[in-house]
Design a protein around this motif. Structure first.
Motif, PDB file in Angstrom:
ATOM      1  N   MET A   1       0.820  -1.192   0.000  1.00  0.00           N
ATOM      2  CA  MET A   1       0.000   0.000   0.000  1.00  0.00           C
ATOM      3  C   MET A   1       0.866   1.258   0.000  1.00  0.00           C
ATOM      4  O   MET A   1       0.391   2.333  -0.306  1.00  0.00           O
ATOM      5  N   LEU A   4       0.903   3.484  -3.297  1.00  0.00           N
ATOM      6  CA  LEU A   4      -0.366   3.921  -3.874  1.00  0.00           C
ATOM      7  C   LEU A   4      -0.328   5.367  -4.357  1.00  0.00           C
ATOM      8  O   LEU A   4      -0.767   5.669  -5.476  1.00  0.00           O
ATOM      9  N   TYR A   5       0.199   6.277  -3.559  1.00  0.00           N
ATOM     10  CA  TYR A   5       0.255   7.687  -3.948  1.00  0.00           C
ATOM     11  C   TYR A   5       1.189   7.879  -5.142  1.00  0.00           C
ATOM     12  O   TYR A   5       0.850   8.588  -6.094  1.00  0.00           O
ATOM     13  N   LEU A   7       1.925   5.650  -7.389  1.00  0.00           N
ATOM     14  CA  LEU A   7       1.233   5.065  -8.530  1.00  0.00           C
ATOM     15  C   LEU A   7       0.175   6.021  -9.082  1.00  0.00           C
ATOM     16  O   LEU A   7       0.055   6.193 -10.301  1.00  0.00           O
ATOM     17  N   ALA A   8      -0.576   6.661  -8.208  1.00  0.00           N
ATOM     18  CA  ALA A   8      -1.584   7.632  -8.653  1.00  0.00           C
ATOM     19  C   ALA A   8      -0.933   8.794  -9.393  1.00  0.00           C
ATOM     20  O   ALA A   8      -1.452   9.264 -10.413  1.00  0.00           O
ATOM     21  N   PHE A  65       0.170   5.565   2.506  1.00  0.00           N
ATOM     22  CA  PHE A  65       0.090   5.555   1.052  1.00  0.00           C
ATOM     23  C   PHE A  65       1.391   5.953   0.377  1.00  0.00           C
ATOM     24  O   PHE A  65       1.516   5.847  -0.830  1.00  0.00           O
ATOM     25  N   THR A  67       5.752   5.955  -0.033  1.00  0.00           N
ATOM     26  CA  THR A  67       6.831   4.961   0.010  1.00  0.00           C
ATOM     27  C   THR A  67       7.702   5.093   1.242  1.00  0.00           C
ATOM     28  O   THR A  67       8.295   4.113   1.679  1.00  0.00           O
TER      29      THR A  67
END
Length: 106
Positions: A1, A4-5, A7-8, A65, A67
């Motif tokens: 998880m 996630l940020y 990736l967005a 969210f 890394t």
């Protein structure tokens, strides 16, 4: 998880590339000039962030969210991609607006 940020941000950057390619707005219109503008914008905002961090104004928010990778104290990896997205979005919008204004009847 924790990705996630990031990736967005990468998906959003890909969207900017698709729009740029489709309408030849920024990089696909003049790659050399676009690279210079993007680099200047990124450097400006990174210096701005580092100054804010140095003055104790900006802090890294803790969230699951992100890394957790830092480029400098209080400067997460995701910030670089966010600033790239901000610059790219701004230039795509500017180029699109300029084109629309030029097409407007007098």
């Amino acid at each position: 998880m924790g990705l996630l940020y990031l990736l967005a941000l990468l998906v959003s950057l890909a969207g900017m590339v698709v729009l740029d390619r489709r309408f030849s707005l920024f990089f696909f219109r003049s790659p050399g000039r676009a690279a210079v503008v993007m680099l200047v914008g990124l450097v400006f905002f990174l210096v701005w962030d580092l100054a804010g961090i140095g003055l104790g104004i900006f802090f890294r928010g803790e969230t699951v969210f992100m890394t957790g990778i830092l480029l400098a104290p209080e400067l997460p990896l995701e910030e670089l991609f966010f600033l790239a997205l901000l610059c790219y979005l701004t230039m795509n919008l500017f180029c699109a607006a300029r084109r629309l204004i030029a097409r407007r009847p007098a």
